[in-house]
Design an enzyme around this catalytic site. Sequence first.
Site, PDB file in Angstrom:
ATOM      1  N   TYR A   4       0.894  -1.155   0.000  1.00 33.54           N
ATOM      2  CA  TYR A   4       0.000   0.000   0.000  1.00 33.54           C
ATOM      3  C   TYR A   4       0.934   1.208   0.000  1.00 33.54           C
ATOM      4  O   TYR A   4       1.815   1.309   0.853  1.00 33.54           O
ATOM      5  CB  TYR A   4      -0.870   0.071   1.259  1.00 33.54           C
ATOM      6  CG  TYR A   4      -1.692  -1.153   1.573  1.00 33.54           C
ATOM      7  CD1 TYR A   4      -2.245  -1.933   0.571  1.00 33.54           C
ATOM      8  CD2 TYR A   4      -1.936  -1.516   2.897  1.00 33.54           C
ATOM      9  CE1 TYR A   4      -3.010  -3.043   0.864  1.00 33.54           C
ATOM     10  CE2 TYR A   4      -2.700  -2.627   3.211  1.00 33.54           C
ATOM     11  CZ  TYR A   4      -3.226  -3.389   2.194  1.00 33.54           C
ATOM     12  OH  TYR A   4      -3.988  -4.495   2.497  1.00 33.54           O
TER      13      TYR A   4
ATOM     14  N   CYS B 151       1.306   3.073   3.360  1.00 25.78           N
ATOM     15  CA  CYS B 151       1.650   2.295   4.552  1.00 25.78           C
ATOM     16  C   CYS B 151       3.073   2.639   4.989  1.00 25.78           C
ATOM     17  O   CYS B 151       4.007   2.580   4.180  1.00 25.78           O
ATOM     18  CB  CYS B 151       1.543   0.809   4.245  1.00 25.78           C
ATOM     19  SG  CYS B 151       2.320  -0.267   5.475  1.00 25.78           S
TER      20      CYS B 151
ATOM     21  N   PHE C 113       5.196   0.975   6.790  1.00 31.48           N
ATOM     22  CA  PHE C 113       6.100  -0.164   6.678  1.00 31.48           C
ATOM     23  C   PHE C 113       6.535  -0.380   5.226  1.00 31.48           C
ATOM     24  O   PHE C 113       7.697  -0.700   4.955  1.00 31.48           O
ATOM     25  CB  PHE C 113       5.440  -1.423   7.241  1.00 31.48           C
ATOM     26  CG  PHE C 113       5.133  -1.335   8.709  1.00 31.48           C
ATOM     27  CD1 PHE C 113       6.147  -1.420   9.646  1.00 31.48           C
ATOM     28  CD2 PHE C 113       3.844  -1.148   9.157  1.00 31.48           C
ATOM     29  CE1 PHE C 113       5.882  -1.336  11.015  1.00 31.48           C
ATOM     30  CE2 PHE C 113       3.553  -1.058  10.507  1.00 31.48           C
ATOM     31  CZ  PHE C 113       4.583  -1.147  11.443  1.00 31.48           C
ATOM     32  N   CYS C 114       5.613  -0.204   4.293  1.00 30.35           N
ATOM     33  CA  CYS C 114       5.962  -0.295   2.873  1.00 30.35           C
ATOM     34  C   CYS C 114       6.895   0.846   2.474  1.00 30.35           C
ATOM     35  O   CYS C 114       7.822   0.662   1.684  1.00 30.35           O
ATOM     36  CB  CYS C 114       4.702  -0.260   2.008  1.00 30.35           C
ATOM     37  SG  CYS C 114       3.561  -1.643   2.300  1.00 30.35           S
TER      38      CYS C 114
END
Length: 440
Positions: free
Chosen positions: A172, A175, A177-178
């Site tokens: 995503y 996001c 973390f991404c």
Amino acid sequence: MHMVIALSKLAKRVFIVCIVWSSYSEPFIVPFFPEGHLNTSPTFAGHSGTLCKSNMAAACTRALCKVGGGILESPAARRFGTVSSFLVGNVCSRGSGRAYGTGGHRSQLLSSLRTGAGGGGGGRVLGCAVLLGGGLGLYHTVKFRLQQHLAEEETKVSGGRAGGPALTLYQYKTCPFCSKVRAFLDYHGLPYEVVEVNPVMRKEIKWSVYRKVPILMVDTDVQLNDSSVIISSLKTYLISKDKSVSDILRCYPEMKSVNERGKEVTEYSNKYWVMLDQGEATALYPDKGMQKEEMKWRQWADDWLVHLISPNVYRTSGEALASFDYIVREGKFGPYEGFFAKYVGAAAMFLIAKRLKSRHNLQEDVRQDLYKAVNEWVAAIGKKRKFMGGDQPNLADLAVFGVLRVMEGLQAFDDMMENTKVKPWYRRMERASLNHEGRA
């Protein structure tokens, strides 16, 4: 002057005709991806087709030069009717068996060719036009060959090893973390494909037992889960010359447990460790304590900084709506999904943000917690270092930068930049990421 313009137009038309014919006899090479692996980025997509394009252009060049030279040297060049009928007749006879379903377009091109050739210049005009088309073909040949060479060199350099791994990131975009993984890949100049996952249906990762993002596929057969595992594994791979990604992945075993709310969660051992031998570790961390410091702040970014993002970007109903407007615009939503995500999602996240504030014991004004955390990070770097890694970012720099970057364009980001001391470091990180300064 009119003659020059006419010659140029005719040359282009002749060259386009040759390109159209050649394209049907020389198919393009398209990389294969298994189910869910969508080739959505131009990073690699252009490499395989370049060879066909350059061969096509070279073939067109040779053919056009031969035809043009033959026309100019032929005694029939003075008799336009003979030449035009000879050329167009040949063209039509070649084209009739080469492709189907393109008759209208090809007829239009041939009509343009006849019109351009019959404008008053005769056979020599047509010959000059064909030679100009050959020159144009030569230009495209050189251009495509150069692009292919540069693409191959770029892949070799940025991959860290000959050829480099083929990386596909399922994400995503908004996001944190991404964003951490993208920050690492961009800084190190590693080419990668991006597959934007629909947050509602998640059909792009239906093939995966692991149902979260990010997921990074390496050479289509090795799956890396969890942002910190992905970053640690790839960093190890870039440094250790004798280890494969699958071998490195064994150093981060998966563990399943049940959290305090009774939900099963998956964790990974050693995920903040870069698996190096003593010599490699000394080269990467020359000063005592650097590795422990890096690991400490990487974990801090995951366990604390990330949890400050949602309460801040959904702090008020107006900020929540603006945040979901950005999420819908940047994410992968259908038209109806986007509408409901924007308004229903904004209302839901506004309420959830209140619960997160309570769960993490944040202040009433959650901005103060964000400011405090960011200033703690800047203080840990100190005044004598550009980055926590010294003159170059380390994995902690990339993790914190990736997390904070998801707020760009929102009020929370503007407030953070204005009310903390993070701006100089953040701008240095932007340049380092944009310029791929960690490329080997």
